[in-house]
Scaffold this active site. Structure first.
Site, PDB file in Angstrom:
ATOM      1  N   HIS A   1      -4.793   2.500   9.184  1.00  0.00           N
ATOM      2  CA  HIS A   1      -4.158   3.634   8.498  1.00  0.00           C
ATOM      3  C   HIS A   1      -2.642   3.619   8.647  1.00  0.00           C
ATOM      4  O   HIS A   1      -1.992   4.652   8.535  1.00  0.00           O
ATOM      5  CB  HIS A   1      -4.723   4.951   9.024  1.00  0.00           C
ATOM      6  CG  HIS A   1      -6.173   5.129   8.731  1.00  0.00           C
ATOM      7  ND1 HIS A   1      -6.680   5.187   7.451  1.00  0.00           N
ATOM      8  CD2 HIS A   1      -7.237   5.240   9.558  1.00  0.00           C
ATOM      9  CE1 HIS A   1      -7.986   5.339   7.500  1.00  0.00           C
ATOM     10  NE2 HIS A   1      -8.356   5.368   8.764  1.00  0.00           N
TER      11      HIS A   1
ATOM     12  N   GLU B   1     -18.261   5.803  13.381  1.00  0.00           N
ATOM     13  CA  GLU B   1     -17.662   6.910  12.624  1.00  0.00           C
ATOM     14  C   GLU B   1     -18.638   7.697  11.770  1.00  0.00           C
ATOM     15  O   GLU B   1     -18.252   8.700  11.177  1.00  0.00           O
ATOM     16  CB  GLU B   1     -16.565   6.359  11.704  1.00  0.00           C
ATOM     17  CG  GLU B   1     -15.488   5.603  12.435  1.00  0.00           C
ATOM     18  CD  GLU B   1     -14.380   5.138  11.521  1.00  0.00           C
ATOM     19  OE1 GLU B   1     -13.700   5.998  10.910  1.00  0.00           O
ATOM     20  OE2 GLU B   1     -14.197   3.913  11.412  1.00  0.00           O
TER      21      GLU B   1
ATOM     22  N   ASP C   1     -11.028   9.525  12.893  1.00  0.00           N
ATOM     23  CA  ASP C   1     -10.157   9.005  13.953  1.00  0.00           C
ATOM     24  C   ASP C   1      -9.667  10.106  14.867  1.00  0.00           C
ATOM     25  O   ASP C   1      -8.707  10.022  15.534  1.00  0.00           O
ATOM     26  CB  ASP C   1      -9.012   8.208  13.367  1.00  0.00           C
ATOM     27  CG  ASP C   1      -9.536   7.069  12.496  1.00  0.00           C
ATOM     28  OD1 ASP C   1      -8.764   6.574  11.704  1.00  0.00           O
ATOM     29  OD2 ASP C   1     -10.699   6.696  12.635  1.00  0.00           O
TER      30      ASP C   1
ATOM     31  N   ASP D   1      -5.445 -15.451  16.644  1.00  0.00           N
ATOM     32  CA  ASP D   1      -4.505 -16.571  16.715  1.00  0.00           C
ATOM     33  C   ASP D   1      -3.071 -16.090  16.933  1.00  0.00           C
ATOM     34  O   ASP D   1      -2.278 -16.768  17.580  1.00  0.00           O
ATOM     35  CB  ASP D   1      -4.579 -17.432  15.450  1.00  0.00           C
ATOM     36  CG  ASP D   1      -5.788 -18.347  15.416  1.00  0.00           C
ATOM     37  OD1 ASP D   1      -6.541 -18.412  16.402  1.00  0.00           O
ATOM     38  OD2 ASP D   1      -5.990 -19.001  14.366  1.00  0.00           O
TER      39      ASP D   1
ATOM     40  N   ARG E   1      -6.211  -2.479  15.919  1.00  0.00           N
ATOM     41  CA  ARG E   1      -7.276  -1.958  15.051  1.00  0.00           C
ATOM     42  C   ARG E   1      -7.051  -2.530  13.665  1.00  0.00           C
ATOM     43  O   ARG E   1      -6.037  -2.266  13.013  1.00  0.00           O
ATOM     44  CB  ARG E   1      -7.293  -0.438  14.979  1.00  0.00           C
ATOM     45  CG  ARG E   1      -8.401   0.024  14.005  1.00  0.00           C
ATOM     46  CD  ARG E   1      -8.734   1.466  14.099  1.00  0.00           C
ATOM     47  NE  ARG E   1      -7.665   2.303  13.570  1.00  0.00           N
ATOM     48  CZ  ARG E   1      -7.815   3.594  13.310  1.00  0.00           C
ATOM     49  NH1 ARG E   1      -8.966   4.200  13.545  1.00  0.00           N
ATOM     50  NH2 ARG E   1      -6.797   4.295  12.867  1.00  0.00           N
TER      51      ARG E   1
END
Length: 178
Positions: A48, A152, A178, A87, A73
């Protein structure tokens, strides 16, 4: 030289409470300011917030060697995106919108090198291995990846026991809206 020890993963295994902060600025300077508050972890939010691979990498660089561990996230649990941020140097990931144990198993596989998973072994080109200077990075990296699943939905809550039973899931974040 091995993969760096993941202090967040180790603390979670010991059952220690960890306190963190969201970094939604998409800017390494702001994340560096947050790092002075000495949280246990700082989450670099790409779901977000306007973070992309480069802004994530720059914030990972800023947090390296600081007290606060980085958690990234991602906006989704896609194999190719997981590979890129690992990576780039991430060791801890929070993956949103996981609803089943099967999804959780797929995410574990995406974060692990073969034979445990499907992570591509381009480590010689990767910041995570310090461009191949960490000679046994591939052999030690799997043990240091911390995978946090974000639950969620009601479907995910119904499957929570099954998700928690997946080997390789280190924590579950329950975060509707969230």
């Amino acid at each position: 030289m091995s993969a760096p020890t993941n202090a967040l993963k180790a603390a979670l295994k010991r059952g220690e409470t960890q306190i963190g902060c969201w970094a939604s600025f998409a800017d390494p300077y702001a994340t560096e300011v947050l790092s002075t508050a000495e949280f246990d972890w700082i989450l670099i939010d790409a779901e977000h917030s306007p973070n992309d691979l480069r802004t994530i990498m720059h914030q990972l660089q800023i947090l390296e060697g600081k007290r606060s561990d980085a958690v990234v996230r991602l906006p989704m649990g896609e194999d190719w995106l997981i590979k890129q941020v690992l990576d780039a140097g991430a060791q801890s990931l929070l993956i949103p919108m996981v609803e089943t144990a099967e999804q959780a198993r797929d995410l574990v596989r995406a974060t692990r090198y073969p034979p445990e998973g499907i992570r591509g072994s381009g480590a010689a080109l990767a910041r995570s291995s310090m461009f191949a200077s960490r000679k046994d990075y591939i052999e030690t990296a799997n043990a240091e990846i911390c995978l946090i699943i974000q639950v969620e939905t009601r479907a995910a809550l119904a499957a929570l026991d099954d998700i928690l039973a997946v080997d390789g899931v280190d924590a579950v974040f329950i975060g509707p809206s969230d």
